[in-house]
Design a protein around this motif. Structure first.
Motif, short mmCIF file in Angstrom:
data_model
loop_
_atom_site.label_atom_id
_atom_site.label_comp_id
_atom_site.label_asym_id
_atom_site.label_seq_id
_atom_site.Cartn_x
_atom_site.Cartn_y
_atom_site.Cartn_z
N ASN A 186 53.39 -30.47 2.81
CA ASN A 186 54.61 -29.98 2.14
C ASN A 186 54.78 -30.57 0.75
N ILE A 187 54.48 -31.86 0.67
CA ILE A 187 54.60 -32.50 -0.65
C ILE A 187 53.66 -31.81 -1.65
N PHE A 188 52.44 -31.52 -1.20
CA PHE A 188 51.49 -30.88 -2.10
C PHE A 188 51.99 -29.49 -2.51
N LYS A 189 52.58 -28.78 -1.54
CA LYS A 189 53.09 -27.45 -1.86
C LYS A 189 54.18 -27.54 -2.93
N ILE A 190 55.05 -28.52 -2.77
CA ILE A 190 56.11 -28.70 -3.77
C ILE A 190 55.50 -29.01 -5.14
N LEU A 191 54.47 -29.89 -5.13
CA LEU A 191 53.79 -30.22 -6.39
C LEU A 191 53.24 -28.97 -7.06
N VAL A 192 52.59 -28.13 -6.27
CA VAL A 192 52.01 -26.89 -6.82
C VAL A 192 53.11 -26.04 -7.45
N MET A 193 54.23 -25.89 -6.73
CA MET A 193 55.36 -25.11 -7.25
C MET A 193 55.86 -25.69 -8.57
N VAL A 194 56.08 -27.00 -8.56
CA VAL A 194 56.68 -27.65 -9.73
C VAL A 194 55.76 -27.48 -10.95
N PHE A 195 54.46 -27.76 -10.76
CA PHE A 195 53.56 -27.68 -11.91
C PHE A 195 53.39 -26.24 -12.40
N SER A 196 53.36 -25.29 -11.45
CA SER A 196 53.26 -23.88 -11.86
C SER A 196 54.51 -23.48 -12.63
N PHE A 197 55.66 -23.95 -12.14
CA PHE A 197 56.91 -23.64 -12.82
C PHE A 197 56.90 -24.22 -14.23
N LEU A 198 56.41 -25.47 -14.35
CA LEU A 198 56.31 -26.11 -15.67
C LEU A 198 55.47 -25.25 -16.61
N THR A 199 54.34 -24.77 -16.10
CA THR A 199 53.44 -23.98 -16.95
C THR A 199 54.13 -22.72 -17.45
N ILE A 200 54.72 -21.95 -16.51
CA ILE A 200 55.28 -20.68 -16.97
C ILE A 200 56.59 -20.88 -17.74
N SER A 201 57.27 -22.00 -17.49
CA SER A 201 58.51 -22.21 -18.24
C SER A 201 58.21 -22.38 -19.73
N MET A 202 56.98 -22.80 -20.05
CA MET A 202 56.63 -22.96 -21.47
C MET A 202 56.76 -21.63 -22.21
N VAL A 203 56.36 -20.54 -21.54
CA VAL A 203 56.46 -19.23 -22.19
C VAL A 203 57.92 -18.96 -22.56
N PHE A 204 58.81 -19.20 -21.60
CA PHE A 204 60.23 -18.91 -21.85
C PHE A 204 60.82 -19.87 -22.87
N LEU A 205 60.41 -21.14 -22.79
CA LEU A 205 60.92 -22.13 -23.75
C LEU A 205 60.55 -21.73 -25.17
N ILE A 206 59.29 -21.35 -25.36
CA ILE A 206 58.82 -21.04 -26.71
C ILE A 206 59.48 -19.75 -27.22
N ILE A 207 59.44 -18.70 -26.41
CA ILE A 207 60.05 -17.43 -26.86
C ILE A 207 61.56 -17.60 -27.05
N GLY A 208 62.19 -18.33 -26.12
CA GLY A 208 63.64 -18.56 -26.23
C GLY A 208 64.00 -19.26 -27.53
#
Lengths: 299, 283
Positions: free
Chosen positions: A25-47
């Protein structure tokens, strides 16, 4: 005694299952968090671009050239938006991409056809490797090449042509590879049917191969254009920039990314950065998405 | 001669054009660097002097080589966990779902954002954050550049990883699940061993990208001609020194800059060739 040991073993197994599940479960959460970090960059930059730049976008932004430093400084001092826009950059970018396309697209498609028709030959593999390696050459190095080939001997100074050549060298391998990939997807039966009817080879290519893979070719070309549209470094060494609209192929010209670079270096023009960036980014991303959409539709 | 033969010749000779272009690129870079190569020889690679003063001109690439390696290695270290998790997200956890394809498209969009926009974003958003965190007085430096580079190369590091993870045979995974393995254990014992070489190749290709990135780094590294002495120190890279000095350079300095470009060309070509070789081996 034995019972106690057994209970102990079972308990150990149970806790180990719990432990394994927890790790899972911890690993799954890690995967989610890091993936979210990656795609949030798109929104951060465009925003960031949208929030900072929307105010400056008006009609003049597309129809006029940028003001001189002093006018910009006065406007900023009075709290007004900076007059003028990036018309010279927009026209310059279109001009540059046109020059690059005229050089790179026909050549790229022909080489791509050669590769897909001779895909197994040793020589074709060499060509493919060269195209792949050219794709990996840093754009600034390609800028220097165009400087050595065009700026020094041909136009004896910075020029639109040199920028066009630099962008063409960057587009060529992209188009070669995308052409090859989309031609590969044409079913052999189609070609065989045409050949069986006695169609000459050039007609098979022109009437069967190219039309059936047309959307793939277009998607590759759009992707290549969107790649070079945002290139700045090679243009700094070749077209240099120009405060006015210039159609002379042998003279320095402007481009949207060059204007952004210029605004970045001039403290009075800083406010123009964000609107220009929205424009560039919007254009590049839309081309990118159209290309993806056409590419996906074929599958 | 019939039309088929003519066409085949035309195709063949146009394919020669790309060989000629590539050969001419190497030749031009080499010819342009000759004055610098003949003056400094191997010293160019190990000297950290970069002195354009007339009369005592002396050029060495070491400080730029160190700066380039430092920023791109750090960028790769930051990018790998991001890319690793994102490709597992797309190709394993949410494989085939709408969510996965949205995430995949968004990551691809990162690759489409021009370098100069990354540079601006780093300059106006990231640098102030680094300053606020008290890490460096202006926010410029190796760390800031590496952070932006990391975001820039994530798409290159994921694209091939996605494909290789998705290619791992389902039977193997199901067999492991049937034995009671958790998902993490399946990832560790089945997916990773099968996808390892493809993932390595994609990280290598991403590293090659980081080495050649120019403008974003030029805007963020501080452009100081000294060997960086820490993560938050300023420095310079091969690509950024070319971008900064090419416009005003002439004579020996121009030649030294072209030699830097030749070096950059050779390094990125070797790295890309290694990446492509691994990909070819896995077929």
């Amino acid at each position: 005694m034995d019972n106690i040991i057994n209970i102990g073993k079972t308990a150990g197994l149970l806790s180990s299952i719990g432990y394994r599940k927890a790790k899972n479960n911890i690993f799954k959460i890690l995967v989610m968090v890091f993936s979210f970090l990656t795609i949030s960059m798109v929104f951060l930059i465009i925003g960031t671009l949208l929030v900072k730049g929307y105010k400056q976008i008006n009609l003049a932004f597309f129809t006029q050239v940028a003001p001189d430093t002093f006018t910009a400084m006065m406007a900023t001092a009075n709290g007004e938006i900076i007059p003028g826009g990036i018309a010279n950059g927009i026209l310059g970018s279109i001009y540059l991409v046109l020059i690059a396309s005229v050089i790179a697209i026909p050549m790229g498609i022909v080489i791509g056809v050669y590769l897909s028709e001779n895909s197994k030959k040793k020589y074709a593999c060499v060509i493919r490797d060269i195209a792949d390696i050219m794709q990996g050459v840093p754009s600034i190095v390609i800028g220097i090449i165009a400087y050595i080939w065009v700026v020094v001997p041909l136009t004896k100074g910075y020029s639109v042509l040199a920028g066009g050549v630099a962008l063409a060298i960057m587009m060529l391998p992209l188009i070669v590879r995308s052409t090859e990939e989309s031609l590969k997807m044409v079913p052999d039966t189609l070609k065989e049917a045409a050949i069986a009817l006695g169609t000459p080879y050039y007609k098979v290519i022109w009437r069967v191969l190219i039309p059936t893979s047309f959307s793939g070719l277009i998607s590759g070309i759009l992707l290549a254009v969107s790649r070079v549209l945002g290139e700045t470094a090679p243009l700094m060494l070749t077209t240099l920039g120009n405060p006015d609209v210039n159609w002379n192929i042998a003279k320095p010209g402007s481009a949207v990314p060059l204007l952004i670079w210029q605004f970045y270096n001039d403290p009075n023009m800083v406010n123009l950065i964000w609107s220009s960036t929205i424009f560039l980014m919007g254009f590049v991303l839309i081309l990118n998405l159209i290309s993806k959409w056409i590419g996906a539709k074929r599958k | 001669m019939n039309s088929d033969k003519i066409l085949k010749r035309v195709l063949f000779f146009s394919s020669l054009v790309i060989v000629l272009i590539a050969a001419a690129m190497v030749f031009s870079l080499f010819e342009g660097s000759l004055p610098s190569i003949s003056k400094f020889g191997w010293r160019f690679l190990i000297s950290d002097q970069w002195d354009p003063t007339q009369g005592s001109e002396n050029y060495g690439a070491l400080l730029f080589i160190v700066g380039t390696i430092l920023t791109s290695v750090l960028a790769l270290v930051i990018a790998i966990p991001l890319a690793f998790c994102t490709s597992l997200f797309v190709a394993e956890y949410f494989r085939g779902t709408k969510l996965a394809s949205i995430v995949g498209t968004l990551v691809d969009l990162l690759a489409g954002i021009p370098s100069i926009i990354y540079g601006l974003w780093g300059f106006y958003i990231l640098c102030p954050l680094v300053v606020e965190a008290g890490l460096s007085p202006q926010g410029f430096g190796v760390f800031t550049s590496a952070l932006i580079l990391a975001i820039m190369i994530v798409p290159y590091a994921t694209s091939l990883s996605n494909t290789t993870i998705a290619m791992v045979p389902n039977d193997l995974k199901e067999a492991a699940y049937a034995l009671g393995a958790t998902r993490l254990e399946v990832i560790r014992t089945v997916i990773l061993p099968n996808a390892r070489s493809g993932m390595t190749a994609s990280y290598i290709l991403a590293f090659g990208r980081a080495i050649g990135e120019t403008l974003a780094v030029t805007m963020l590294i501080g452009n100081e001609n000294a060997i960086p002495h820490g993560l938050f120190s300023t420095g310079n890279t091969m690509a950024s020194v070319i971008a900064n000095q090419f416009g005003e350079a002439s004579g020996l300095q121009l030649s030294a800059l072209i030699e830097l470009a030749l070096l950059l060309f050779v390094i990125t070509t070797i790295i890309n060739a290694i990446g492509k070789y691994i990909i070819k081996k896995i077929g």
